[in-house]
Design an enzyme around this catalytic site. Structure first.
Site, PDB file in Angstrom:
ATOM      1  N   GLU A 125       0.884  -1.249  -0.027  1.00  0.00           N
ATOM      2  CA  GLU A 125       0.069  -0.093  -0.028  1.00  0.00           C
ATOM      3  C   GLU A 125       0.812   1.106  -0.093  1.00  0.00           C
ATOM      4  O   GLU A 125       2.252   1.160   0.250  1.00  0.00           O
ATOM      5  CB  GLU A 125      -1.013  -0.114   1.248  1.00  0.00           C
ATOM      6  CG  GLU A 125      -1.767  -1.185   1.249  1.00  0.00           C
ATOM      7  CD  GLU A 125      -2.849  -1.317   2.159  1.00  0.00           C
ATOM      8  OE1 GLU A 125      -3.082  -0.640   3.078  1.00  0.00           O
ATOM      9  OE2 GLU A 125      -3.928  -2.134   1.963  1.00  0.00           O
ATOM     10  N   GLU A 164      -1.670 -10.077  -6.156  1.00  0.00           N
ATOM     11  CA  GLU A 164      -1.510 -10.681  -7.381  1.00  0.00           C
ATOM     12  C   GLU A 164      -0.532 -10.092  -8.409  1.00  0.00           C
ATOM     13  O   GLU A 164       0.186 -10.476  -9.252  1.00  0.00           O
ATOM     14  CB  GLU A 164      -2.868 -10.981  -8.009  1.00  0.00           C
ATOM     15  CG  GLU A 164      -4.007 -11.653  -7.319  1.00  0.00           C
ATOM     16  CD  GLU A 164      -4.720 -11.083  -6.078  1.00  0.00           C
ATOM     17  OE1 GLU A 164      -4.110  -9.917  -5.630  1.00  0.00           O
ATOM     18  OE2 GLU A 164      -5.506 -11.230  -5.879  1.00  0.00           O
TER      19      GLU A 164
HETATM   20  N1  THU Z   1      -5.966  -6.990  -2.081  1.00  0.00           N
HETATM   21  C1  THU Z   1      -5.179  -7.555  -2.525  1.00  0.00           C
HETATM   22  O1  THU Z   1      -3.896  -7.605  -2.658  1.00  0.00           O
HETATM   23  N2  THU Z   1      -5.680  -8.527  -3.385  1.00  0.00           N
HETATM   24  C2  THU Z   1      -6.929  -8.926  -3.463  1.00  0.00           C
HETATM   25  O2  THU Z   1      -7.253  -9.982  -4.042  1.00  0.00           O
HETATM   26  C3  THU Z   1      -7.812  -8.133  -2.957  1.00  0.00           C
HETATM   27  C4  THU Z   1      -7.461  -6.902  -2.284  1.00  0.00           C
HETATM   28  C5  THU Z   1      -5.345  -5.695  -1.353  1.00  0.00           C
HETATM   29  C6  THU Z   1      -5.512  -4.496  -1.875  1.00  0.00           C
HETATM   30  C7  THU Z   1      -5.483  -3.672  -0.656  1.00  0.00           C
HETATM   31  O3  THU Z   1      -3.979  -3.290  -0.203  1.00  0.00           O
HETATM   32  C8  THU Z   1      -6.220  -4.354   0.405  1.00  0.00           C
HETATM   33  O4  THU Z   1      -6.107  -5.755   0.078  1.00  0.00           O
HETATM   34  C9  THU Z   1      -7.505  -4.036   0.651  1.00  0.00           C
HETATM   35  O5  THU Z   1      -8.253  -3.936  -0.458  1.00  0.00           O
END
Ligand code: THU
Length: 132
Positions: free
Chosen positions: A44, A55
């Site tokens: 993030e 992913e």
């Molecule tokens: N997120 C992922 O990394 N992969 C997913 O399949 C769903 C969401 C992350 C993005 C963000 O950092 C956090 O999860 C909350 O949305």
């Protein structure tokens, strides 16, 4: 079970996720045609839209290593129901994997759901749509 190594890899890399804003750590592991496994976690940013998904990180690692064809995907998070890839990541996965590629979505608690990529992104936009 065939994806046991992916589960282990995704679970381990999830711990390294950088998610101070959402508090939601995600780990992803993909197997490529060579047999190699690549991992990624969400990263993030204080400028929220600049954050990247687990992913996307795994796909970037795969491409950087010289592989380009997905054969299996595993995603895990500490959620009540198996975490599903976001819309953008479904499109990213479809760039490098056929519709038959199994995508396993899991919780830390042990719930696993496996779906073919085509079920996650029906009617995917592809290079075929740009043919004259
Ligand atoms: N997120 C992922 O990394 N992969 C997913 O399949 C769903 C969401 C992350 C993005 C963000 O950092 C956090 O999860 C909350 O949305």
């Amino acid at each position: 079970m065939m994806s046991q190594d992916l589960q282990t890899a995704a679970t381990q890399v999830r711990e390294r996720a950088y998610a101070p804003y959402s508090g939601f750590k995600v780990g992803a592991a993909v197997r490529a045609a060579s047999g190699a496994v690549y991992v990624g976690c969400n990263v993030e940013n204080v400028a929220y839209p600049e954050g990247t998904c687990a992913e996307a990180g795994a796909i970037a690692a795969m491409i950087a290593a010289g592989d380009s064809q997905l054969t299996e995907v595993f995603v895990i998070a500490d959620s009540p129901e198996p975490v599903t890839p976001c819309g953008g990541c479904r499109q990213k996965l479809a760039e490098f994997g056929g519709g038959d590629v199994p995508v396993t979505m899991a919780t830390l608690g042990g719930v696993h759901v496996t779906r073919p990529l085509a079920d996650l992104l029906p009617g995917a936009f592809s290079a075929h749509h740009m043919e004259a």
